[in-house]
Design an enzyme around this catalytic site. Structure first.
Site, PDB file in Angstrom:
ATOM      1  N   HIS A 123      37.376  35.913  35.876  1.00 26.81           N
ATOM      2  CA  HIS A 123      37.114  35.248  34.593  1.00 26.81           C
ATOM      3  C   HIS A 123      35.726  35.640  34.129  1.00 26.81           C
ATOM      4  O   HIS A 123      34.819  35.791  34.947  1.00 26.81           O
ATOM      5  CB  HIS A 123      37.204  33.716  34.760  1.00 26.81           C
ATOM      6  CG  HIS A 123      37.359  33.005  33.465  1.00 26.81           C
ATOM      7  ND1 HIS A 123      36.284  32.671  32.682  1.00 26.81           N
ATOM      8  CD2 HIS A 123      38.468  32.593  32.798  1.00 26.81           C
ATOM      9  CE1 HIS A 123      36.725  32.061  31.587  1.00 26.81           C
ATOM     10  NE2 HIS A 123      38.051  32.007  31.635  1.00 26.81           N
ATOM     11  N   ASP A 179      45.278  30.675  34.754  1.00 29.41           N
ATOM     12  CA  ASP A 179      46.615  31.253  34.594  1.00 29.41           C
ATOM     13  C   ASP A 179      47.368  31.385  35.917  1.00 29.41           C
ATOM     14  O   ASP A 179      48.594  31.292  35.944  1.00 29.41           O
ATOM     15  CB  ASP A 179      46.525  32.625  33.916  1.00 29.41           C
ATOM     16  CG  ASP A 179      46.354  32.494  32.410  1.00 29.41           C
ATOM     17  OD1 ASP A 179      46.804  31.475  31.861  1.00 29.41           O
ATOM     18  OD2 ASP A 179      45.774  33.398  31.797  1.00 29.41           O
TER      19      ASP A 179
END
Ligand code: ACO
Length: 354
Positions: free
Chosen positions: A249, A297
């Site tokens: 991320h 996710d």
């Protein structure tokens, strides 16, 4: 004006101010100052949508009014249904992007129009998903935002699963200057209309490095018979320098608080589930080998799988929630607008003769 060189991908570059969301020094994601995971634990998704758009949680009358505004745009235009039947495409994000673009909206005012677009997402997604698979659209139900969304996405009424879904919808709702929100702000900054801005965001969310990641995770995941096989997969990917979807991320380098929250919810659902054990083995091995954490996710894909949601609906579900963050950013961009138009360093040829 002297030019400033910034890192590729604008990594670490602050391009503007926002009052919608941030990550604090302890790594907590805040929506309008509230911790997102606490909102997910305790608040209804529609109230959080209201908070993100309006900067305060709704009073009882505001809650009713907001629900009414979402409900009045929950239907489907008959001509659009006909268009859906002509689409041969099974990719729900592609259809959503197209239908959002051509939908004959009723609202004239920008603020109403933004909410109308958001209100239409669940029905467009459900209908295009079903029609492209030869099924009839579902009758609507009078239910809360999350219960209705769960029903439209699965064809089932299940209050408990809808409560789990409510939490995920909240965690997907906003994340400051992520790629899709930035794309929306670039489009809004040209004074393009709300529909064009939301379509830019949708098109950007679709990519597998952003929202599209959640649709790819189960593909590699479900085939593993045991943890050892899962660990071997990670080792091979790391050795060949390939990325694994659901990891890494731009903001969270050690821990994505949303992913860890969802992981705990999965543990509550069924800590003995085979898929959960495989997930933990992959997460641990990735950390051991690459020091890259699981992102939202990764666990969201497993969560949605356990809630019985079809994989083709994972990214559209993300969009149904993130659209409220996009609305807040559209408004914020226009409040202090300056066109977003960076420069580039030219590395091409010069002085060529015809
Ligand atoms: N698998 C393996 N290694 C990874 C991964 C991954 N998924 N993500 C990052 N890394 C490694 C990179 O190879 C790099 O290592 P290196 O320094 O040894 O070369 C390091 O971590 C930094 O990664 P970058 O790609 O430079 O980080 P960046 O901030 O530019 O990208 C991104 C972030 C796009 C999310 C990236 O981590 C990625 O591609 N992840 C996979 C796609 C994904 O899951 N996207 C969902 C994002 S979350 C969301 O949208 C809700």
């Amino acid at each position: 004006m002297s030019e400033i060189e910034v890192p590729k991908g604008l990594n670490g570059v602050v391009v503007d101010e926002t009052a919608v969301a941030t990550t604090d020094d302890s790594g907590n994601l805040l929506y309008r100052g509230y911790r997102a995971v606490e909102l997910a634990e305790r608040v209804d998704a529609a109230d959080v949508a209201y908070l993100i758009v309006n900067d305060r949680l709704p009073s009882d009358s505001e809650r009713k009014e907001f629900a009414h505004r979402l409900k009045e745009h929950s239907g489907m235009d008959g001509k659009v249904s006909e268009v859906m039947k002509l689409l041969k495409e099974k990719d729900v994000m592609r259809n959503l992007r197209s239908i959002v673009s051509l939908y004959p909206y009723e609202s004239k005012d920008d603020s109403d129009l933004l909410l109308e677009i958001a209100a239409r997402f669940p029905r467009i997604i459900s209908d295009t998903f079903r029609i492209s698979r030869g099924q009839e659209p579902l009758e609507d139900v009078d239910a809360s935002f999350s219960e209705r969304l769960y029903y439209l996405f699965t064809g089932k009424k299940d209050a408990e699963k809808a409560r789990y879904l409510n939490k995920l919808l909240i965690l997907y709702m906003e994340h400051e200057f992520n790629a899709s929100t930035f794309a929306l702000r670039v489009t809004a900054s040209t004074l393009a209309d709300p529909v064009s801005s939301i379509v830019s965001a949708l098109a950007t969310l679709k990519g597998p490095l952003h929202g599209g990641a959640n649709a790819e995770i189960l593909d590699f995941f479900l085939g593993f018979k045991d943890e050892e096989e899962a660990r071997n997969y990670v080792d091979e990917k790391v050795a060949s320098k390939e990325k694994i979807m659901g990891f890494g991320h731009r903001v969270y380098k050690t821990r994505d608080p949303r992913a860890q929250f969802v992981k705990e919810e999965i543990r509550k659902m069924d800590k003995e589930a085979h898929i959960f054990k495989i997930a933990e083995a992959i997460e641990n091995r990735m950390w051991e080998k690459k020091k890259v954490p699981a992102n939202l996710d990764f666990y969201a894909a497993i969560y949605m799988h356990m809630l019985g949601i079809d994989q083709n609906l994972y990214t559209p579900l993300f969009a149904s929630s993130r659209v409220f963050g996009w609305i807040a950013h559209y408004n914020e961009q226009l409040e202090g607008n300056k066109i977003i138009r960076p420069s580039s360093r030219y590395v091409g040829k010069t002085g060529r003769e015809l």
